[in-house]
Design a protein around this motif. Structure first.
Motif, mmCIF file in Angstrom:
data_model
loop_
_atom_site.group_PDB
_atom_site.id
_atom_site.type_symbol
_atom_site.label_atom_id
_atom_site.label_comp_id
_atom_site.label_asym_id
_atom_site.label_seq_id
_atom_site.Cartn_x
_atom_site.Cartn_y
_atom_site.Cartn_z
ATOM 1 N N ASP A 47 46.239 60.011 94.894
ATOM 2 C CA ASP A 47 45.635 58.695 94.688
ATOM 3 C C ASP A 47 46.686 57.584 94.688
ATOM 4 O O ASP A 47 46.379 56.437 94.968
ATOM 5 C CB ASP A 47 44.866 58.644 93.361
ATOM 6 C CG ASP A 47 43.609 59.495 93.381
ATOM 7 O OD1 ASP A 47 43.078 59.750 94.474
ATOM 8 O OD2 ASP A 47 43.167 59.892 92.285
ATOM 9 N N LEU A 48 47.907 57.933 94.362
ATOM 10 C CA LEU A 48 48.986 56.956 94.286
ATOM 11 C C LEU A 48 49.834 56.911 95.557
ATOM 12 O O LEU A 48 50.707 56.060 95.691
ATOM 13 C CB LEU A 48 49.883 57.251 93.085
ATOM 14 C CG LEU A 48 49.185 57.233 91.729
ATOM 15 C CD1 LEU A 48 50.136 57.692 90.640
ATOM 16 C CD2 LEU A 48 48.632 55.863 91.413
ATOM 17 N N ALA A 49 49.593 57.828 96.481
ATOM 18 C CA ALA A 49 50.442 57.950 97.668
ATOM 19 C C ALA A 49 50.191 56.866 98.711
ATOM 20 O O ALA A 49 51.126 56.413 99.369
ATOM 21 C CB ALA A 49 50.262 59.332 98.296
ATOM 22 N N ALA A 50 48.966 56.474 98.891
ATOM 23 C CA ALA A 50 48.633 55.493 99.939
ATOM 24 C C ALA A 50 49.164 54.110 99.570
ATOM 25 O O ALA A 50 48.945 53.629 98.469
ATOM 26 C CB ALA A 50 47.132 55.435 100.138
ATOM 27 N N ARG A 51 49.873 53.492 100.493
ATOM 28 C CA ARG A 51 50.387 52.135 100.312
ATOM 29 C C ARG A 51 50.077 51.329 101.542
ATOM 30 O O ARG A 51 50.260 51.835 102.641
ATOM 31 C CB ARG A 51 51.906 52.139 100.066
ATOM 32 C CG ARG A 51 52.300 52.786 98.763
ATOM 33 C CD ARG A 51 51.932 51.867 97.597
ATOM 34 N NE ARG A 51 52.419 52.413 96.352
ATOM 35 C CZ ARG A 51 51.631 52.840 95.373
ATOM 36 N NH1 ARG A 51 50.339 52.798 95.488
ATOM 37 N NH2 ARG A 51 52.136 53.316 94.272
#
Length: 193
Positions: A47-51
């Motif tokens: 969930d935190l990987a996409a930028r």
């Protein structure tokens, strides 16, 4: 601390957390109270990987807030005034209004589209335009929340109507935070390094 959260809600405020290093003169000990936010159990690393994080997932990084519990704990151990008196100052500032600082005005400009599109922040866009340095803004809803915390203590924040509002806001942004996680939040004592 609460007054800073009212006037400079950029990385501060009751939706966040903190640390306090305290010298206890009576016991002659130094301790640390950790009341930082904690990740919801349902948070997945992917969930935190996409930028950049999409608008629909902005809340995924929202932690379970610890500031209110931490300040209540600090007051319980070392406070001298009534807790309600400590909170009242911040509530009065939110209600009467405060001038926007240069730092806050820059932050508002960076997030202008988000502030203008988020119904929770109309006080930072009085008359439809982002507040500039020196503009006096008022936040009566935050004042009411603080007054409720002053009157009822931390349970006012971690259970009931305020907690439901915190959860609804977090969930709208994609957070996995649960009511149980919010209700059981507790500061942690740490040994100073």
């Amino acid at each position: 601390v609460l007054s800073v959260g009212v006037t400079q809600p950029v990385s501060s405020g009751i939706g966040g957390g903190g640390f306090a290093m305290v010298w206890d003169a009576k016991r002659k000990t130094l301790g640390v109270v950790d009341f930082r936010e904690v990740a919801p159990i349902g948070l997945r690393p992917r969930d935190l990987a996409a930028r950049p994080v999409s608008e629909k997932k902005r809340g995924v990084a929202v932690g379970v807030p610890g500031e209110v519990a931490g300040l209540v704990e600090l007051h319980r151990r070392w406070g001298r005034l009534a807790f309600a008196d400590d909170v009242r100052v911040a509530a009065d500032i939110a209600e009467r209004g405060f001038p926007v600082s240069a730092h806050m005005a820059r932050a508002l400009a960076w997030f202008e589209a988000w502030v203008e599109s988020t119904p929770r922040y109309p006080f930072f866009a009085p008359g439809g335009a982002i507040a500039r340095t020196g503009t006096v803004v008022r936040n009566p809803k935050l004042a009411a929340t603080l007054r409720r915390i002053a009157a009822e203590g931390k349970d006012a924040f971690y259970a009931g109507a305020i907690a439901r509002d915190v959860l609804a806001t977090a969930h709208a942004g994609g957070s996995a935070m649960t009511a149980a996680e919010l209700a059981r939040y507790a500061p942690v004592d740490r040994a100073p390094l």
